[in-house]
Scaffold this active site. Structure first.
Site, PDB file in Angstrom:
ATOM      1  N   ASP A 293      44.211 -59.582 -38.614  1.00 33.00           N
ATOM      2  CA  ASP A 293      43.701 -58.596 -37.674  1.00 33.00           C
ATOM      3  C   ASP A 293      44.802 -57.567 -37.454  1.00 33.00           C
ATOM      4  OD1 ASP A 293      42.022 -57.347 -35.821  1.00 33.00           O
ATOM      5  OD2 ASP A 293      42.507 -58.712 -34.186  1.00 33.00           O
ATOM      6  N   PHE A 467      40.370 -55.212 -33.039  1.00 30.49           N
ATOM      7  CA  PHE A 467      39.037 -55.700 -33.422  1.00 30.49           C
ATOM      8  C   PHE A 467      38.757 -55.489 -34.906  1.00 30.49           C
ATOM      9  CE2 PHE A 467      38.199 -54.032 -28.918  1.00 30.49           C
ATOM     10  CZ  PHE A 467      38.733 -55.169 -28.332  1.00 30.49           C
ATOM     11  N   HIS A 468      39.738 -55.903 -35.741  1.00 34.04           N
ATOM     12  CA  HIS A 468      39.603 -55.767 -37.190  1.00 34.04           C
ATOM     13  C   HIS A 468      39.803 -57.115 -37.894  1.00 34.04           C
ATOM     14  CE1 HIS A 468      41.214 -51.382 -36.592  1.00 34.04           C
ATOM     15  NE2 HIS A 468      39.961 -51.513 -36.194  1.00 34.04           N
ATOM     16  N   PRO A 469      39.111 -58.178 -37.477  1.00 32.91           N
ATOM     17  CA  PRO A 469      39.308 -59.465 -38.152  1.00 32.91           C
ATOM     18  C   PRO A 469      38.752 -59.430 -39.568  1.00 32.91           C
ATOM     19  CG  PRO A 469      37.454 -59.604 -36.636  1.00 32.91           C
ATOM     20  CD  PRO A 469      38.101 -58.255 -36.407  1.00 32.91           C
TER      21      PRO A 469
END
Length: 552
Positions: A293, A467-469
């Site tokens: 992330d 919020f970039h998993p």
């Protein structure tokens, strides 16, 4: 029910695949647990802080207590709505750097280098420069996904870019073109005043065809018979049933739910599955592992002039903005307000940017809480390529129970060094002459936070997920024990089963992940259809000529 292809998840990649597969004449059935995206909270760009904090649109995941962030549990918003996370995200459009995809290729994802994926970025885009320049030859002009730029009317947007040049950084007219590095306009998936999600761009046109159907249901597991996927077991209206796939099942349920679904289906680390009483179909150690992330900080400044968006942060102004948007799709409601950006390198010897900036002309959190100081502005800043890795694991064999998510943020010493660098470089940018008319003082971290230990305390308490998993079912060669899918998105060890979403990223890309997630769906569709790939485009990208010896 049955179809040629059954897609699990109407998110960024799933919508793109539904559009391309149905457009080729195949029958497609899309399973989505979430509901409608109708209404201003999703469709009005400026309302972006609402849907990701609403249970009706978000799965509501949280990380396990993060051991290197003081035991904090960070929220992990994932879209539970048609369009998936493209319906609740910040609408920022970033392809990623060419070197990101070349790394994928070199790590075993053959056919996914930048020359290979660039044609798919072009195919999906309908790019509008908005009179702000850009690299037209590098962009797509007739795809389903409208990509635009905000008007940048607030003087703070231009001050940010000017301050970057005063600090010695280059300007880029198009960070999605040949030159990512530098300061310039930020792009957004907004069209005619509306959020242009994957649902608006791809799914709605697909559903107008007779051969594409949306089914509202919770996917429980993939049905696998004699080593091949034959359908999906779903819970629909309280009844368990099986939806059959004549050709293939395709998982596109997010980097959190996709590995969960694989494990519930018997695909994953054998000991972990056995511990939950799940029969092992394919022992794949990499399922759920390699979780990555982007973390970021908000460096906030109090403003000396009342020109920020704070003047609209009251019920009356919000109502007026909402009414103007509702009736005419004009005004402040039509932008996500991220209209200037930057990508820079943290130090000499780094060949391409490893720090990203989003600039915002208000001091506010993603949850909508503004700084107590009132008028202010902020830069979201964070390192792009942390080597910390986490995992998604099952909490139980119950399909309705959320999985365990542990990112293991800040587990490497380099993470701390990189974040300290981010703070100090940002302070230097805000200290430039371009900001002199606008800066009152620093809100956070605060001028008294200077030493490494003081900065580390701030980072530990305030770092937030961007919020970039991704990466939890990584792509690689078929003989790679840690890979979950091969370069054609086929799940290794199970026939007629594919996975295509941000789960398959071998390594996280520079910037926001919606664009590469949609690209993944676009390219996967051609693999699924057995088509030849679009011709590679071997154009050279810009790297700073002195990157080996200079930071800027």
């Amino acid at each position: 029910m049955e179809a040629d292809f059954v897609i699990i998840g109407a998110g960024s990649a799933g919508c793109a695949m539904a559009y391309r597969l149905s457009g080729a004449g195949a029958s497609v059935l899309v399973i989505e647990h979430g509901g409608s995206d109708a209404g201003p909270f999703i469709q009005m760009p400026a309302a972006l802080s609402y849907p990701m904090n609403m249970g009706m649109y978000d799965w509501g995941f949280k990380s396990e207590p993060e051991p290197h962030l003081g035991g904090r549990r960070l929220v992990v918003p994932r879209g539970k709505v048609i369009g998936g996370s493209s319906s609740i995200n910040g609408m920022v459009y970033v392809r990623g750097h060419a070197r990101d995809f070349d790394h994928w290729r070199d790590a075993g994802a053959q056919g996914w280098g930048y020359a290979d994926v660039l044609p798919y970025f072009k195919r999906m885009e309908h790019w509008h420069s908005g009179g702000h320049g850009g690299d037209a030859a590098w962009r797509g002009h007739d795809g389903p996904l409208h990509v635009t730029r905000g008007p940048r009317r607030n003087p703070l947007f231009k001050a940010f870019v000017q301050a970057g040049t005063q600090a010695g950084y280059p300007v880029t007219g198009d960070y999605n073109g040949a030159q990512q590095e530098g300061f310039g306009p930020m792009e957004q998936t907004v069209w005619r005043g509306r959020r242009w999600s994957a649902a608006n761009a791809y799914l709605r046109p697909a559903l107008k065809r007779d051969n594409c159907t949306l089914v509202r249901a919770l996917a429980r597991r993939v049905v696998i018979e004699d080593g091949r996927a034959t359908g999906v077991e779903v819970d629909r209206g309280g009844q368990v049933e099986v939806i059959r796939a004549r050709r293939e099942v395709i998982i596109a349920a997010s980097s959190i739910n996709s590995p969960k679904l694989l494990m519930l289906s018997g695909i994953g680390p054998a000991a972990h599955l056995a511990g939950h009483g799940i029969d092992v179909v394919a022992d794949r150690a990499g399922v759920g592992q390699n979780l990555q992330d982007h973390l970021e900080l908000y460096i906030q400044m109090a403003a000396s002039q009342k020109i920020t968006l704070y003047r609209h942060w009251n019920l009356v102004s919000k109502a007026m903005i909402g009414a103007q948007w509702l009736f005419s799709k004009t005004g402040l409601g039509t932008s996500n307000q991220f209209e200037s950006a930057a990508f820079i390198r943290s130090r000499a010897g780094v060949d391409y940017p490893d720090i990203q900036y989003h600039f915002l002309p208000i001091a506010v959190r993603y949850d909508g809480k503004v700084a107590a100081e009132g008028h202010g502005f902020q830069a979201h800043v964070g390192p792009m390529r942390s080597t910390s890795r986490g995992a998604v694991t099952l909490a139980s064999a119950d399909p309705k129970e959320a999985p365990k998510i542990l990112f293991n943020y800040m587990s490497r010493e380099q993470d701390w060094q990189d974040f300290r660098t981010c703070i100090r470089l940002t302070r230097e940018i805000f200290a430039q002459e371009a900001f002199a008319p606008f800066v009152k003082h620093e809100i956070q971290p605060g001028a008294d936070v200077q030493s490494d230990d003081e900065l580390d305390d701030f980072i530990r308490d305030h770092a937030e997920s961007a919020f970039h998993p991704c990466g939890t079912a990584r792509m690689g060669a078929a003989d790679d024990a840690g890979a979950v899918v091969d370069p054609e998105c086929r799940v290794i060890g199970v026939d007629r089963l594919r996975l295509a979403d941000s789960s398959i990223f071998p390594r996280i890309t520079n910037g926001n992940l919606n664009a590469p997630s949609i690209m993944t769906g676009e390219k996967a569709a051609d693999h699924i259809l057995g088509r030849g790939m679009l011709p590679a485009v071997n154009d050279d990208v810009w790297l700073h000529p002195d990157w080996k010896t200079a930071q800027r």
